[in-house]
Design a protein around this motif. Structure first.
Motif: not given
Length: 195
Positions: A87-89, A96-97, A102-103, A168-171
């Motif tokens: 799960a951490r991986t 990262r994705r 976002n970039a 945030d990352a999840v949203g």
């Protein structure tokens, strides 16, 4: 018989080649295992990710049950450690994705006319809304996303804000997923209407 004793007996049956022990082990450990992963690994996109990592850990265990040493830890503890590692991986991969998305979105927003925006707006404009409008709007918030696409203002950040999601990352990941879902539906419907 305690749960740990039952799991140890099932483990011994599995080592001995009893394939029916697999389903009994899954029934006994999956709910506590998912609860542990959800509690200990924050930042996964949803509960299904945690469940998938738990099933992956169980599959790894079933492929080589001899890797588990009952003298070192209980079966649930062993499986939880494997599932939390997976799960951490996954969480790092998702982060990262989202960072790459976002970039890219930031770079696309800086240009005057992001590539593909006019095409997507044109696809939505060509749709026969009488015939296909209901098929395009399936979930709450789809109308907001469609309006943003028509205005060429559909970056993940703009959609997340329009849907009231956290920025945030999840949203942002959820917003990107919803945008892609609408794009796919629009392309398929446009292909059907042109055929």
């Amino acid at each position: 018989m305690s749960n740990q004793t039952m799991l140890l007996a099932l483990h011994q049956r599995l080592i001995a080649g009893d394939n029916r022990a697999n389903s009994k082990i899954v029934e006994a450990v999956i709910n506590p295992l998912v609860a542990i992963v959800v509690k200990d690994v924050a930042g996964l996109h949803d509960r299904q990710d945690a469940e998938q990592m738990c099933f992956d850990a169980l599959f790894d265990y079933f492929l080589d049950p001899a890797k588990y040493n009952p003298a070192q830890a209980g079966l649930v503890t062993y499986l939880a450690a494997v599932a939390k590692g997976k799960a951490r991986t996954l969480r790092r991969s998702q982060s990262r994705r989202v960072g790459h998305e976002n970039a890219f979105a930031s770079a696309a927003e800086e240009t005057e006319e992001p590539p593909g925006d006019a095409d997507e707006a044109a696809v939505l404009d060509r749709l026969d809304w009488e015939a296909f409008g209901g098929a395009l709007i399936k979930d709450p918030g789809d109308e907001v996303i469609i309006a943003l696409i028509k205005q060429s203002a559909h970056s993940p950040a703009a959609v997340a804000q329009g849907l009231g999601l956290a920025i945030d990352a999840v949203g942002l990941a959820e917003a990107a997923r919803r945008i892609e879902r609408i794009r796919g539906r629009a392309r398929r419907l446009a292909e059907r209407s042109e055929a």
